[in-house]
Motif scaffolding. Structure first.
Motif, PDB file in Angstrom:
ATOM      1  N   TRP A 205       6.850  13.176   1.142  1.00 56.41           N
ATOM      2  CA  TRP A 205       7.019  12.623  -0.206  1.00 56.41           C
ATOM      3  C   TRP A 205       6.324  13.486  -1.249  1.00 56.41           C
ATOM      4  CZ3 TRP A 205      10.724   9.581  -1.421  1.00 56.41           C
ATOM      5  CH2 TRP A 205      11.218   8.648  -0.518  1.00 56.41           C
ATOM      6  N   SER A 206       5.249  14.143  -0.866  1.00 57.42           N
ATOM      7  CA  SER A 206       4.568  15.059  -1.790  1.00 57.42           C
ATOM      8  C   SER A 206       5.464  16.256  -2.117  1.00 57.42           C
ATOM      9  CB  SER A 206       3.249  15.548  -1.185  1.00 57.42           C
ATOM     10  OG  SER A 206       2.358  14.471  -0.979  1.00 57.42           O
ATOM     11  N   ILE A 207       6.174  16.755  -1.088  1.00 58.39           N
ATOM     12  CA  ILE A 207       7.106  17.863  -1.312  1.00 58.39           C
ATOM     13  C   ILE A 207       8.205  17.436  -2.272  1.00 58.39           C
ATOM     14  CG2 ILE A 207       8.871  19.304  -0.207  1.00 58.39           C
ATOM     15  CD1 ILE A 207       7.038  19.364   2.267  1.00 58.39           C
ATOM     16  N   TYR A 208       8.727  16.228  -2.079  1.00 56.91           N
ATOM     17  CA  TYR A 208       9.767  15.734  -2.985  1.00 56.91           C
ATOM     18  C   TYR A 208       9.237  15.639  -4.415  1.00 56.91           C
ATOM     19  CZ  TYR A 208      12.763  12.542  -5.535  1.00 56.91           C
ATOM     20  OH  TYR A 208      13.553  11.972  -6.508  1.00 56.91           O
ATOM     21  N   SER A 209       8.021  15.161  -4.566  1.00 56.69           N
ATOM     22  CA  SER A 209       7.426  15.035  -5.900  1.00 56.69           C
ATOM     23  C   SER A 209       7.310  16.397  -6.580  1.00 56.69           C
ATOM     24  CB  SER A 209       6.045  14.377  -5.788  1.00 56.69           C
ATOM     25  OG  SER A 209       5.499  14.145  -7.068  1.00 56.69           O
ATOM     26  N   VAL A 210       6.947  17.419  -5.802  1.00 56.08           N
ATOM     27  CA  VAL A 210       6.840  18.775  -6.351  1.00 56.08           C
ATOM     28  C   VAL A 210       8.210  19.292  -6.790  1.00 56.08           C
ATOM     29  CG1 VAL A 210       6.294  21.177  -5.791  1.00 56.08           C
ATOM     30  CG2 VAL A 210       4.736  19.342  -5.086  1.00 56.08           C
ATOM     31  N   THR A 211       9.240  19.073  -5.957  1.00 59.75           N
ATOM     32  CA  THR A 211      10.586  19.537  -6.328  1.00 59.75           C
ATOM     33  C   THR A 211      11.093  18.812  -7.568  1.00 59.75           C
ATOM     34  OG1 THR A 211      11.694  17.925  -4.870  1.00 59.75           O
ATOM     35  CG2 THR A 211      11.156  20.090  -3.937  1.00 59.75           C
ATOM     36  N   LEU A 212      10.715  17.548  -7.705  1.00 63.59           N
ATOM     37  CA  LEU A 212      11.086  16.790  -8.895  1.00 63.59           C
ATOM     38  C   LEU A 212      10.450  17.423 -10.132  1.00 63.59           C
ATOM     39  CD1 LEU A 212      12.717  14.107  -9.327  1.00 63.59           C
ATOM     40  CD2 LEU A 212      10.507  12.939  -9.417  1.00 63.59           C
ATOM     41  N   ILE A 231      18.589   5.725  -8.148  1.00 64.74           N
ATOM     42  CA  ILE A 231      19.644   4.734  -7.896  1.00 64.74           C
ATOM     43  C   ILE A 231      20.061   4.774  -6.432  1.00 64.74           C
ATOM     44  CG2 ILE A 231      22.029   4.087  -8.441  1.00 64.74           C
ATOM     45  CD1 ILE A 231      21.542   5.179 -11.270  1.00 64.74           C
ATOM     46  N   TYR A 232      20.162   5.974  -5.876  1.00 72.13           N
ATOM     47  CA  TYR A 232      20.539   6.117  -4.467  1.00 72.13           C
ATOM     48  C   TYR A 232      19.529   5.426  -3.555  1.00 72.13           C
ATOM     49  CZ  TYR A 232      21.062   8.290   0.108  1.00 72.13           C
ATOM     50  OH  TYR A 232      21.190   8.495   1.457  1.00 72.13           O
ATOM     51  N   VAL A 233      18.252   5.638  -3.817  1.00 72.16           N
ATOM     52  CA  VAL A 233      17.218   5.002  -2.989  1.00 72.16           C
ATOM     53  C   VAL A 233      17.315   3.485  -3.086  1.00 72.16           C
ATOM     54  CG1 VAL A 233      14.736   4.699  -2.661  1.00 72.16           C
ATOM     55  CG2 VAL A 233      15.655   6.973  -3.141  1.00 72.16           C
ATOM     56  N   ALA A 234      17.493   2.969  -4.292  1.00 71.23           N
ATOM     57  CA  ALA A 234      17.579   1.522  -4.489  1.00 71.23           C
ATOM     58  C   ALA A 234      18.807   0.939  -3.786  1.00 71.23           C
ATOM     59  CB  ALA A 234      17.623   1.206  -5.975  1.00 71.23           C
ATOM     60  N   VAL A 235      19.939   1.628  -3.881  1.00 73.29           N
ATOM     61  CA  VAL A 235      21.184   1.123  -3.282  1.00 73.29           C
ATOM     62  C   VAL A 235      21.111   1.137  -1.762  1.00 73.29           C
ATOM     63  CG1 VAL A 235      23.625   1.693  -2.921  1.00 73.29           C
ATOM     64  CG2 VAL A 235      22.667   1.693  -5.230  1.00 73.29           C
ATOM     65  N   ALA A 247       6.751   4.367  -1.366  1.00 71.79           N
ATOM     66  CA  ALA A 247       6.503   5.806  -1.256  1.00 71.79           C
ATOM     67  C   ALA A 247       7.349   6.581  -2.260  1.00 71.79           C
ATOM     68  CB  ALA A 247       6.807   6.268   0.166  1.00 71.79           C
ATOM     69  N   TYR A 248       8.620   6.152  -2.412  1.00 73.00           N
ATOM     70  CA  TYR A 248       9.480   6.839  -3.376  1.00 73.00           C
ATOM     71  C   TYR A 248       8.939   6.682  -4.791  1.00 73.00           C
ATOM     72  CZ  TYR A 248      13.119   7.478  -6.796  1.00 73.00           C
ATOM     73  OH  TYR A 248      13.794   7.864  -7.921  1.00 73.00           O
ATOM     74  N   LEU A 249       8.593   5.460  -5.170  1.00 69.69           N
ATOM     75  CA  LEU A 249       8.088   5.216  -6.525  1.00 69.69           C
ATOM     76  C   LEU A 249       6.815   6.001  -6.790  1.00 69.69           C
ATOM     77  CD1 LEU A 249       8.747   1.376  -6.912  1.00 69.69           C
ATOM     78  CD2 LEU A 249       9.858   3.234  -8.159  1.00 69.69           C
ATOM     79  N   SER A 250       5.965   6.106  -5.781  1.00 71.60           N
ATOM     80  CA  SER A 250       4.723   6.877  -5.946  1.00 71.60           C
ATOM     81  C   SER A 250       5.032   8.347  -6.203  1.00 71.60           C
ATOM     82  CB  SER A 250       3.849   6.726  -4.697  1.00 71.60           C
ATOM     83  OG  SER A 250       3.492   5.374  -4.492  1.00 71.60           O
ATOM     84  N   ALA A 251       5.969   8.904  -5.412  1.00 70.37           N
ATOM     85  CA  ALA A 251       6.347  10.308  -5.586  1.00 70.37           C
ATOM     86  C   ALA A 251       7.040  10.528  -6.916  1.00 70.37           C
ATOM     87  CB  ALA A 251       7.253  10.747  -4.428  1.00 70.37           C
ATOM     88  N   PHE A 252       7.935   9.605  -7.274  1.00 73.48           N
ATOM     89  CA  PHE A 252       8.665   9.708  -8.530  1.00 73.48           C
ATOM     90  C   PHE A 252       7.712   9.651  -9.722  1.00 73.48           C
ATOM     91  CE2 PHE A 252      10.796   7.617 -12.130  1.00 73.48           C
ATOM     92  CZ  PHE A 252      11.863   8.476 -12.318  1.00 73.48           C
ATOM     93  N   LEU A 253       6.798   8.691  -9.712  1.00 74.78           N
ATOM     94  CA  LEU A 253       5.858   8.542 -10.827  1.00 74.78           C
ATOM     95  C   LEU A 253       4.909   9.730 -10.922  1.00 74.78           C
ATOM     96  CD1 LEU A 253       5.050   4.722 -10.547  1.00 74.78           C
ATOM     97  CD2 LEU A 253       6.440   5.871 -12.292  1.00 74.78           C
ATOM     98  N   ALA A 254       4.548  10.302  -9.772  1.00 69.68           N
ATOM     99  CA  ALA A 254       3.677  11.491  -9.791  1.00 69.68           C
ATOM    100  C   ALA A 254       4.384  12.656 -10.471  1.00 69.68           C
ATOM    101  CB  ALA A 254       3.277  11.859  -8.371  1.00 69.68           C
ATOM    102  N   GLY A 255       5.673  12.844 -10.135  1.00 72.58           N
ATOM    103  CA  GLY A 255       6.437  13.916 -10.773  1.00 72.58           C
ATOM    104  C   GLY A 255       6.631  13.680 -12.252  1.00 72.58           C
TER     105      GLY A 255
END
Length: 544
Positions: A205-212, A231-235, A247-255
Motif C-alpha cells: 500500500w505504501s508503493i501504491y501511495s507513492v505512485t499516486l 470507485i473501483y475499490v468501493a465497487v 488500507a486503501y483510504l490510508s494510502a490514498f489520503l497519504a498521497g
C-alpha cells in the motif's frame, strides 16, 4: 483420432505462440529504434517551447517584459535567453515559476527533465530523448499490469507487441512534454493498486501511495485516474472488506496529503488555470466531436494522416472505413471482456474508461468545447482500450483451445493490425510535423516564405498571451538566428524602423487590419493562410 486432432491443434498453437514471442522481441527492438530515429526532425511546437522555458528556470514574466518593452530582438537572442540554460538558475526556480505562473502543470516532469539535460546536454535530441526513454519503461509496466489484472503472461505479451509499434505512443515519445511520464504513472499506479489489494500489506500500500503521488505531480488530470481507482475499490470490496478499505483510504489520503500544497496553488489561482485552458472551450459541432472520438481511438493502430480536422470528403474514404471497423472491433472487445472476465477485471477497465471519457465528453456535448477531442487528455481511456484489445486478441489467437479456422482468422487480424501500426509509424517518422503539433505546423511554410527575404522584420501584435509568444519561439527555431522580431502586447504600434524593407505580421485579424489602416495608413497583404496567417506590409512613402 480425436486425441490426434487435439495434438495437432496444440502443436499449431505452440508453434504460433513461440513464433509470436519471437515477433514480440522483434517489435520491441523496432519500437525502441523508432522512438529515437529522427527525434530532432519534428518541429519544436508551442507547447514544447513552454517545456524549454520551464526546465531552465525561466519565467513567462521575463518574456512578457520583452513584449512590454517592444524592443527588436533576434531569433537567436530569444532562443538563447528563453530556450537555453540560464546562469544561476536552479530546480527551485523551476518549481517557483510553475507555482506562481502556471500551477495547472505540476513540477515533476520539468524537474526530472532538468536533471536529464544536465547529464546529457540541452539539445533538442537530448531533451526529447527523456520522453523516449520513459516510453520504454511503459513496456514492463504494461506487462506487470496485465499480470495483475488478467493473471496472464500471454495477454501481457500481446499488449507489449501492439504498444511497441503503436503510432499513438510513438508520437508522444518523441516530444518534450510530460505525456510519456503520465502514461507510465497511470500503468504503475494501476498495477500497484491491484497488487496492494491482492497482498494487503503495508509495503504494497505504501508503493501504491507513492505512485499516486508521482502521478498527481506529473499531470493534474491524473486526479481522474485516482478517483476512478477509488470507485473501483468501493465497487469491488464493499463494506465487508473493511481491512482493505481502511488500507486503501490510508494510502490514498497519504498521497493526497502530500499533494495538498500544489492543490492549494491550483485552487487559489483558478483564474490563471482557467485563462490558460479557455482555448479548449471552443464550440465544436457534435458531428466533428463524434468523428474525433472515432479517429482518436483508431490512432492506436492506424494513423496515416497528419490532418487534425475531419473534412467531409473523408467520410466515404477507405481511411475512414478502416477507422470505423476498428471502432466496431473495440465495442466487440469490450463486450467480450465483460462476458469472459470476472467483475473485478472488467470493472477495473470500464470504470476508468467511463470516468475519464464522460467527464470530458458530457460538458463538450452540453456546453460546447473540445476537451474530449484532445488525445493527450484521454490517455487513461486509450490505455484501458489497449488492455481490452490485448485481452481479446490474446484469447482469440492463443489462449482459446477451440475455434480452429476462426483462430487462424483472428491471427491474421492481429498480424494485420501490427502491419497497420508499422506502416503508420513509417509514415510518421520522416515527417516534420504531425497532428499533435497541428497549430505550429504552419510555422514551416511561413518560415520558408520569410527566409526568402534578406532583412525581414516579423511583428507580433497582441503577443501577450501564451499562444502568441509560444508561437514566436516555435518559429524562431526555423529561422536564421539574425532574423528580427518585434513583439507587442496589444495593437498599439508606433513606428516601423526605416532599416526594414520587408515587414511581416503574424496572425493579423480583421480588427488589426482595420487599426493598421486607420491609425497608420498601412496596408498589409496576405501571403499565407491556414490555421495561422502571415501578412506582408505593402511599403509606400507613407509607411516610413
Amino acid at each position: 483420432m480425436h486425441d490426434s486432432s487435439k495434438t495437432i491443434q496444440k502443436n499449431h498453437d505452440d508453434l504460433f505462440f513461440n513464433s509470436f514471442k519471437l515477433l514480440t522481441i522483434v517489435l520491441i527492438v523496432i519500437g525502441i529504434l523508432m522512438r529515437f530515429i529522427n527525434i530532432d526532425e519534428k518541429i519544436t511546437w508551442a507547447d514544447e517551447t513552454f517545456t524549454y522555458l520551464r526546465i531552465y528556470g525561466n519565467t513567462k514574466s521575463d518574456l512578457m517584459q520583452e513584449v512590454v518593452n517592444s524592443q527588436i530582438l533576434t531569433a537567436g537572442t530569444l532562443l538563447q535567453k528563453y530556450q537555453s540554460p540560464g546562469v544561476g538558475k536552479s530546480i527551485i526556480d523551476i518549481v517557483k515559476g510553475l507555482a506562481v505562473e502556471d500551477p495547472k502543470h505540476p513540477p515533476l516532469y520539468f524537474v526530472m527533465t532538468n536533471l536529464w539535460v544536465q547529464c546529457f546536454g540541452s539539445t533538442v535530441v537530448a531533451t526529447r530523448s527523456f520522453s523516449a526513454f520513459i516510453s520504454l519503461l511503459i513496456f514492463p509496466a504494461l506487462y506487470w499490469l496485465c499480470q495483475e489484472l488478467f493473471q496472464s503472461k500471454i495477454v501481457g505479451l500481446v499488449a507489449i507487441a501492439i504498444i511497441a509499434v503503436s503510432p499513438f505512443y510513438l508520437v508522444y515519445a518523441q516530444e518534450a512534454r510530460m505525456y510519456s511520464l503520465y502514461t507510465l504513472n497511470i500503468l504503475l499506479s494501476s498495477g500497484a493498486l491491484l497488487r496492494a489489494m491482492r497482498l494487503n500489506t503495508k509495503p504494497s500500500w505504501s508503493i501504491y501511495s507513492v505512485t499516486l503521488l508521482l502521478g498527481l505531480y506529473t499531470h493534474f488530470l491524473f486526479s481522474l485516474v485516482a478517483i476512478g481507482q477509488g470507485i473501483y475499490v468501493a465497487v469491488n470490496q464493499g463494506l465487508r472488506a473493511r481491512k482493505i478499505l481502511i488500507a486503501y483510504l490510508s494510502a490514498f489520503l497519504a498521497g493526497i496529503f502530500a499533494f495538498l500544497p500544489w492543490l492549494f496553488l491550483i485552487i487559489t489561482q483558478s483564474d490563471k488555470v482557467q485563462e490558460t485552458i479557455n482555448w479548449s472551450k471552443r464550440i465544436v459541432p457534435l458531428n466533428d466531436l463524434v468523428d474525433a472520438w472515432q479517429i482518436h481511438w483508431a490512432r492506436i493502430f492506424f494513423d496515416i494522416t497528419s490532418e487534425y480536422r475531419y473534412p467531409d470528403q473523408l467520410q466515404n474514404s477507405l481511411w475512414f472505413l478502416i477507422i470505423r471497423l476498428l471502432v466496431i472491433l473495440l465495442f466487440y472487445a469490450v463486450y467480450f471482456l465483460v462476458r469472459k472476465t470476472p467483475k473485478s477485471t472488467w470493472s477495473f477497465v470500464l470504470i476508468l474508461i467511463s470516468l475519464t471519457a464522460l467527464t470530458q465528453a458530457i460538458p463538450d456535448v452540453i456546453f460546447g468545447g473540445l476537451r474530449s477531442g484532445i488525445m493527450r487528455y484521454s490517455i487513461p481511456v486509450y490505455l484501458r482500450c489497449h488492455l481490452t484489445m490485448a485481452y481479446l486478441l490474446a484469447q482469440k489467437t492463443i489462449i482459446s483451445p477451440r475455434m480452429k479456422m476462426r483462430k487462424h482468422l483472428w491471427r491474421l487480424l492481429l498480424l494485420g493490425l501490427i502491419f497497420l501500426q508499422i506502416i503508420s509509424c513509417v509514415i510518421i517518422l520522416p515527417k516534420k510535423t504531425w497532428w499533435n503539433k497541428a497549430y505550429s505546423s504552419d510555422n514551416i511554410p511561413m518560415a520558408n516564405i520569410i527566409k526568402q527575404f534578406k532583412n525581414p522584420l516579423i511583428i507580433c501584435l497582441e503577443c501577450g498571451k501564451d499562444s502568441g509568444w509560444g508561437n514566436v519561439l516555435s518559429i524562431s527555431y526555423l529561422l536564421e538566428p539574425q532574423t528580427k522580431f518585434q513583439l507587442f502586447s496589444s495593437t498599439n504600434i508606433k513606428q516601423i524602423p526605416d532599416t526594414f524593407t520587408d515587414v511581416f505580421f503574424l496572425n493579423a485579424s480583421e480588427k488589426l487590419q482595420d487599426i493598421l489602416k486607420k491609425e497608420h495608413d498601412w496596408n498589409i497583404a496576405l501571403v499565407f493562410k491556414h490555421s495561422q496567417s502571415l501578412w506582408k506590409l505593402k511599403l509606400s512613402t507613407g509607411n516610413k
